[in-house]
Design an enzyme around this catalytic site. Structure first.
Site, PDB file in Angstrom:
ATOM      1  CB  CYS A  75      11.315 -19.819  19.258  1.00  0.00           C
ATOM      2  SG  CYS A  75      12.143 -20.956  18.129  1.00  0.00           S
ATOM      3  CG  HIS A  78      11.373 -22.232  22.959  1.00  0.00           C
ATOM      4  ND1 HIS A  78      12.167 -21.120  23.174  1.00  0.00           N
ATOM      5  CD2 HIS A  78      11.853 -22.798  21.832  1.00  0.00           C
ATOM      6  CE1 HIS A  78      13.100 -21.056  22.225  1.00  0.00           C
ATOM      7  NE2 HIS A  78      12.933 -22.052  21.388  1.00  0.00           N
ATOM      8  CB  CYS A 104      13.046 -25.381  19.666  1.00  0.00           C
ATOM      9  SG  CYS A 104      14.209 -24.197  18.927  1.00  0.00           S
ATOM     10  CG  ASP A 150      16.567 -22.180  22.854  1.00  0.00           C
ATOM     11  OD1 ASP A 150      17.193 -22.314  23.936  1.00  0.00           O
ATOM     12  OD2 ASP A 150      16.286 -21.074  22.371  1.00  0.00           O
ATOM     13  NE  ARG A 204      17.285 -19.841  25.442  1.00  0.00           N
ATOM     14  CZ  ARG A 204      16.890 -18.689  24.879  1.00  0.00           C
ATOM     15  NH1 ARG A 204      16.906 -17.576  25.587  1.00  0.00           N
ATOM     16  NH2 ARG A 204      16.493 -18.658  23.623  1.00  0.00           N
TER      17      ARG A 204
HETATM   18 CO    CO Z   1      13.577 -22.134  19.472  1.00  0.00          CO
END
Ligand code: CO
Length: 219
Positions: free
Chosen positions: A101, A98, A42, A44, A46
């Protein structure tokens, strides 16, 4: 602007640090890359791929998008996959989702965010396929976690059924596709129990991953 200057200063510091450990690091790496792994994760912020698996530049080929989708119609993802498998000859493709998400949450809560709504239609499809299992879970958090996991398992199947991977296996390539999920709250990866090493294993590995997770929850 100050923010960006800080980034460039960080970069100079990092480059110096790496070279102090290995003076020829960048020189050698600039000649060629030979990563063993392709990471499909992803976007993301993080979930920084290299960092969470402790791999240096040159060791991980990476494709990231919202909700770690490996759609059979996404030319971008397919091009990355083809290059990684055929040219770089990676040994492992890791699809890593994750928990927490945002792309999955948007589907679960039917949120309107804009253009990205079209992209996460892929996750809607996952939710529709597994709606009975999701409906059987006690609360929203359990459904959210489970949809994050199911999305990974479905994307592993998409990768394993891509022409790129099927053709590689038919040539006898040593290549496995794996499904992992990352916990934002503890920084730990979990293997979702799906590992596919040949075309013949796809269906059984997929079914087993789904069943294993159901059993793990005692439902
Ligand atoms: Co995500």
């Amino acid at each position: 602007m100050e923010d960006l200057e800080e980034l460039l200063a960080n970069n100079r510091e990092w480059s110096e640090e790496v070279r102090s450990q290995n003076p020829s690091f960048f020189e050698e790496l600039s000649e060629q890359q030979s990563p063993r792994y392709l990471w499909i994760g992803c976007s993301d912020s993080r979930v920084p791929a290299n960092q969470i698996v402790g791999l240096a530049p040159g060791e991980l080929f990476v494709h990231r998008n919202v909700a770690n989708i490996a759609s059979p119609t996404d030319l971008n993802c397919l091009a990355v996959l083809q290059f990684a498998v055929d040219v770089l000859q990676v040994r492992h493709v890791i699809v890593c989702g994750h928990y927490g998400c945002g792309g999955v949450q948007a589907v679960l809560d039917d949120m309107r965010l804009g253009l990205v709504d079209h992209w996460v239609r892929h996750v809607h499809d996952v939710a529709r396929v597994h709606r009975a299992q999701l409906a059987g879970l006690d609360d929203r958090q359990a459904r959210f976690n489970r949809l994050c996991e199911l999305n990974v398992i479905e994307q592993v199947r998409n990768v394993a059924q891509s022409t790129v991977v099927v053709d590689a296996w038919s040539r006898g390539a040593d290549l496995a596709v794996h499904g992992w999920i990352y916990g934002l709250e503890n920084g730990l990866l979990r293997d979702l129990g799906i590992r596919v090493g040949s075309a013949a294993e796809v269906d059984a590995a997929y079914e087993a991953a789904i069943d294993t997770e159901v059993r793990a929850r005692g439902s």
